[in-house]
Design an enzyme around this catalytic site. Structure first.
Site, PDB file in Angstrom:
ATOM      1  NE  ARG A  47       0.045   2.350   3.594  1.00 55.19           N
ATOM      2  CZ  ARG A  47       1.224   2.295   3.607  1.00 55.19           C
ATOM      3  NH1 ARG A  47       2.274   2.021   3.506  1.00 55.19           N
ATOM      4  NH2 ARG A  47       0.469   3.966   3.429  1.00 55.19           N
ATOM      5  N   GLY A  48       0.141   2.745  -0.435  1.00 52.61           N
ATOM      6  CA  GLY A  48       1.105   3.611  -0.131  1.00 52.61           C
ATOM      7  C   GLY A  48       0.884   3.647  -2.046  1.00 52.61           C
ATOM      8  CG  ASP A 236      -3.110   8.069  -1.425  1.00 51.13           C
ATOM      9  OD1 ASP A 236      -2.983   8.752  -0.408  1.00 51.13           O
ATOM     10  OD2 ASP A 236      -3.114   6.693  -1.797  1.00 51.13           O
ATOM     11  CG  ASN A 246      -2.029  11.696   2.469  1.00 50.07           C
ATOM     12  OD1 ASN A 246      -1.384  10.643   1.680  1.00 50.07           O
ATOM     13  ND2 ASN A 246      -1.961  12.311   3.375  1.00 50.07           N
TER      14      ASN A 246
HETATM   15  O1  MRU Z   1      -4.555   3.107   2.091  1.00 47.20           O
HETATM   16  P1  MRU Z   1      -2.901   3.430   2.113  1.00 47.20           P
HETATM   17  O2  MRU Z   1      -2.334   3.222   2.757  1.00 47.20           O
HETATM   18  O3  MRU Z   1      -2.430   3.091   0.849  1.00 47.20           O
HETATM   19  O4  MRU Z   1      -2.728   5.379   2.091  1.00 47.20           O
HETATM   20  C1  MRU Z   1      -1.393   5.943   1.719  1.00 47.20           C
HETATM   21  C2  MRU Z   1      -1.380   6.869   2.428  1.00 47.20           C
HETATM   22  O5  MRU Z   1      -2.253   7.991   2.011  1.00 47.20           O
HETATM   23  C3  MRU Z   1      -0.186   8.202   2.144  1.00 47.20           C
HETATM   24  O6  MRU Z   1       0.061   8.725   2.346  1.00 47.20           O
HETATM   25  C4  MRU Z   1      -0.485   8.045   0.737  1.00 47.20           C
HETATM   26  O7  MRU Z   1      -0.183   6.810   0.186  1.00 47.20           O
HETATM   27  C5  MRU Z   1       1.643   8.211   0.063  1.00 47.20           C
HETATM   28  S1  MRU Z   1       2.664   7.274   0.614  1.00 47.20           S
HETATM   29  C6  MRU Z   1       3.863   7.803   0.256  1.00 47.20           C
END
Ligand code: MRU
Length: 344
Positions: A47-48, A236, A246
């Site tokens: 994820r991320g 995101d 985000n």
């Molecule tokens: O649901 P996730 O864990 O994928 O969400 C991730 C985020 O919101 C992060 O802050 C974003 O992807 C930036 S990662 C460098």
């Protein structure tokens, strides 16, 4: 350099550090097909925003290896690409990476199958390498904004785990720490799936960066007490006008930061900017299952019958962002005009 390796390409499989098990267990999920990568993205094994883009590119490389004849190649890859794009809607890096791989077709489709398969894998490796390099540049540029001593609040996980390595928001923190600055980090738990307490806290402990875990509802009071000097988060998707999608909770932090005159920094690579979406109002925000809120580690923590609303991301309007740190440059007045200077 960060010691954490969230994504390992072996040449015939993709090993993903299983982010659903951290911090209790450090294990890799090994994917051998694009279909398995789609599942890993949906289930948050990876994820991320940048990390799911990189994983998707390797997913296409794995799918290419499964094809028996040259004629089938691109038909199959477009099907897998469609499934990858449906896995999570908000992070634009996923769309960006899939497009970068599928657009190879026009340049390589005349080659033998084996050569095309190799070119696709190379394309994915390039995305992986570039992401690490970009994060380091973001880290360097962002660290310069910080004084020798600072208390920083971060939300969710925008670290090595959320990227190919090093991280964006945590990349800035990591770079400042490596430069000898005395950094202390307040880590939001980040309900409902606790990317802050499980992942960011784990990363900071791994690297010996001073950090304190707080509940999501603590930040405002800490700001009032002048215990936070900066907020640094990832993104995101950033719309052409600078609005940032985000992790849910980011918007509240931005509003609080404005009220308390605290600089609010967004750190993200150019692959997170979506110039085709004019404003945050037009970004699709993922809604995940009610179970993520009603259960923790499989244990029911709310009545089964209660309705739950699990919106996974929010939009922070550009006006709340003090600095946008990209690998190319730092932008201090975030709007459509300043962002357009980031186009190639
Ligand atoms: O649901 P996730 O864990 O994928 O969400 C991730 C985020 O919101 C992060 O802050 C974003 O992807 C930036 S990662 C460098």
């Amino acid at each position: 350099m960060s010691i954490i390796k969230p994504i390992i390409w072996t040449g015939s499989s993709l090993k993903l550090l299983d982010q659903t098990c951290l911090p209790a267990t450090e294990r890799y999920v090994e994917c051998y097909s694009g279909k398995e990568v789609v599942a890993a993205i949906k289930n948050l094994v990876v994820r991320g925003a940048p990390a799911i883009g990189v994983a998707a590119a390797f997913g296409l490389a794995l799918s290419a290896q499964k094809v028996a004849t040259k004629d089938e190649l691109w038909k199959h890859l477009h099907t897998v690409a469609r499934d990858l794009l449906r896995s999570r809607p908000t992070a634009v890096n996923l769309f960006w990476a899939v497009k970068r791989i599928t657009s190879l077709e026009k340049n390589i489709s005349h080659l033998d199958l084996a050569d095309q398969v190799e070119a696709i894998a190379k394309g994915a490796e390039k995305i992986y390498q570039e992401d690490i390099e970009n994060n380091k540049k973001i880290g360097e540029k962002g660290a310069k904004l910080l004084p020798d001593k600072a208390n920083i609040l971060t939300h969710c996980n925008a670290g090595a785990l959320a990227t190919a390595g090093f991280g964006t928001a945590l990349g800035v923190i990591r770079a400042a720490h490596q430069a000898g600055k005395k950094i202390h980090v307040f880590v939001d738990e980040t309900r409902p799936v606790l990317q802050g307490s499980r992942l960011t806290a784990w990363e900071l402990c791994q690297e010996g960066i001073d950090a304190t875990l707080i509940t999501d509802n603590c930040a405002g009071f800490l700001m009032k007490q002048k215990k936070i000097d900066f907020v640094i988060v990832g993104a995101d998707r950033i719309a052409a006008n600078g609005d940032v999608a985000n992790k849910i909770g980011t918007y509240s932090l931005a509003v609080l930061a404005k009220e308390h005159n605290i600089p609010f920094i967004v750190a993200a690579p150019l692959s997170t900017i979506d110039f085709e979406t004019n404003s945050g109002d037009n970004i699709v925000l993922e809604e995940r299952s009610e179970e993520e809120i009603k259960k923790i580690s499989g244990i029911q923590i709310a009545p089964e019958k209660i309705k739950a609303y699990n919106i996974s991301f929010d939009i922070t309007p550009a006006k709340y962002i003090t600095f946008l740190v990209t690998e190319k440059k730092v932008i201090s007045c975030v709007n459509e005009i300043s962002l357009s200077s980031l186009k190639n």
